[in-house]
Design an enzyme around this catalytic site. Structure first.
Site, mmCIF file in Angstrom:
data_model
loop_
_atom_site.group_PDB
_atom_site.id
_atom_site.type_symbol
_atom_site.label_atom_id
_atom_site.label_comp_id
_atom_site.label_asym_id
_atom_site.label_seq_id
_atom_site.Cartn_x
_atom_site.Cartn_y
_atom_site.Cartn_z
ATOM 1 N N ASP A 177 56.130 43.003 37.412
ATOM 2 C CA ASP A 177 57.039 44.112 37.671
ATOM 3 C C ASP A 177 58.289 43.599 38.376
ATOM 4 O O ASP A 177 58.286 42.483 38.920
ATOM 5 C CB ASP A 177 56.343 45.164 38.542
ATOM 6 C CG ASP A 177 56.913 46.560 38.370
ATOM 7 O OD1 ASP A 177 58.017 46.690 37.789
ATOM 8 O OD2 ASP A 177 56.263 47.520 38.822
ATOM 9 N N GLY A 191 61.211 51.461 43.197
ATOM 10 C CA GLY A 191 61.385 52.876 42.902
ATOM 11 C C GLY A 191 62.771 53.247 42.426
ATOM 12 O O GLY A 191 63.058 54.427 42.233
ATOM 13 N N GLY A 192 63.627 52.234 42.215
ATOM 14 C CA GLY A 192 64.945 52.533 41.671
ATOM 15 C C GLY A 192 64.862 53.177 40.305
ATOM 16 O O GLY A 192 65.760 53.917 39.893
ATOM 17 N N GLY A 193 63.766 52.912 39.602
ATOM 18 C CA GLY A 193 63.535 53.522 38.298
ATOM 19 C C GLY A 193 62.663 54.767 38.369
ATOM 20 O O GLY A 193 62.218 55.272 37.339
ATOM 21 N N GLU A 239 53.709 52.560 39.586
ATOM 22 C CA GLU A 239 53.785 51.117 39.819
ATOM 23 C C GLU A 239 52.837 50.686 40.926
ATOM 24 O O GLU A 239 52.177 49.640 40.824
ATOM 25 C CB GLU A 239 55.220 50.725 40.174
ATOM 26 C CG GLU A 239 56.175 50.789 38.991
ATOM 27 C CD GLU A 239 57.618 50.594 39.391
ATOM 28 O OE1 GLU A 239 58.412 50.165 38.542
ATOM 29 O OE2 GLU A 239 57.979 50.893 40.548
ATOM 30 N N SER A 293 65.037 47.335 34.671
ATOM 31 C CA SER A 293 65.841 46.496 33.785
ATOM 32 C C SER A 293 65.237 45.115 33.583
ATOM 33 O O SER A 293 65.206 44.595 32.459
ATOM 34 C CB SER A 293 67.266 46.370 34.339
ATOM 35 O OG SER A 293 67.256 45.775 35.632
ATOM 36 N N THR A 294 64.736 44.490 34.653
ATOM 37 C CA THR A 294 64.136 43.166 34.511
ATOM 38 C C THR A 294 62.780 43.259 33.816
ATOM 39 O O THR A 294 62.433 42.421 32.981
ATOM 40 C CB THR A 294 63.987 42.497 35.884
ATOM 41 O OG1 THR A 294 65.230 42.563 36.585
ATOM 42 C CG2 THR A 294 63.590 41.033 35.742
#
Length: 265
Positions: free
Chosen positions: A102, A116-118, A124, A48-49
């Protein structure tokens, strides 16, 4: 020192949906994009960020006619960047990166991270390791004393999935973490599949007191593709605050989470 410097990012945003954007995330994203120089080779993060950062970067590229070479850490980021007019190349096409920007799910006082939430931490980490500098952008809620409250993602092969989960359980038991849940991440009612075609196991550990030992134990397990511990990778963390200012944290800074959340409000 608790931080290197606090700076204000109050300039008008170029994003059309400003009212829908978390002001702390926006402040961090704008400060990171301000570090970008013409001609840079950039890694673009996921989450999101990071998506806010990509939008801010696209606006700078358009306004200043910047020439950049960019690699994305996920299909979602690549699609967003392309839609906004940022050309995306593969990491191998670029070869090496000057900087990666990131997000993170947790940041500790040593700038160790959980990511790793995404479900993109494999790409990454590859991109971060192929960069001269990794800059992390986050809001104060991501700053923690000890990693682990956010479930630690572990990307695993589909082949032998249950065997790999058992081996992870054994490794956790050896680190006195064996009582915690190891849950497969779902997307709706189905197993989540990463961009690389793998599954994700989320380790609900609460506190990780020896992150290097855990990282070594997970990396030694056949079937584990990559874990979400980023240790010694982040060079600078930019923490945005609700008032539009940011705090820049150097590695081994003495992070005061309350100060980050409330100072300047």
């Amino acid at each position: 020192m608790a931080y290197k410097r606090a700076i204000s990012i109050h300039e008008g945003t170029v994003m059309s949906q400003t009212s829908q954007v978390d002001p702390a995330k926006l402040a961090a994203a704008k400060a990171a994009v301000a570090l970008v120089e013409d001609g840079m080779r950039l890694g673009l993060g996921t989450g999101s960020t990071a998506s806010i950062m990509v939008r801010e970067l696209a606006a700078r590229v358009q306004a200043e006619n910047l020439t950049l070479r960019c690699a994305a850490t996920s299909k979602a980021t690549a699609d967003l960047a392309t839609e906004l007019g940022i050309a995306i190349e593969t990491l191998d096409q670029i070869g090496w990166l000057d900087m990666t920007i990131d997000g993170a799910d947790e940041v500790d006082p040593h700038l160790h991270l959980i990511k790793g939430g995404g479900a993109a931490h494999l790409r990454e980490k590859i991109v971060a390791y192929a960069s001269d500098r990794m800059v992390v952008i986050a809001d104060p809620g991501k700053v923690v004393e000890t990693l682990g409250a956010f479930p630690l993602p572990v990307e695993v092969l589909q082949f032998g999935f249950e065997t790999t989960r058992k081996l992870i359980r054994r490794a956790l038991e050896g680190l006195d973490l064996g009582e915690h849940d190891i849950l497969q991440r779902l997307q709706g009612s189905d197993a989540l599949i990463t961009d690389e075609g793998n599954y994700i196991l989320d380790l609900h550990l609460q506190e990780i007191h020896d992150a290097p030992a855990l990282a070594r134990a997970l990396a030694a397990i056949p079937g584990v593709v990559e874990h979400g511990l980023f240790l010694g990778t982040c060079d600078l963390a930019i923490i945005g605050r609700a008032d539009g200012t940011v705090v820049e944290l150097a590695r081994d800074a003495d992070i005061d989470a309350d100060m980050l959340a409330h100072e300047g409000e």
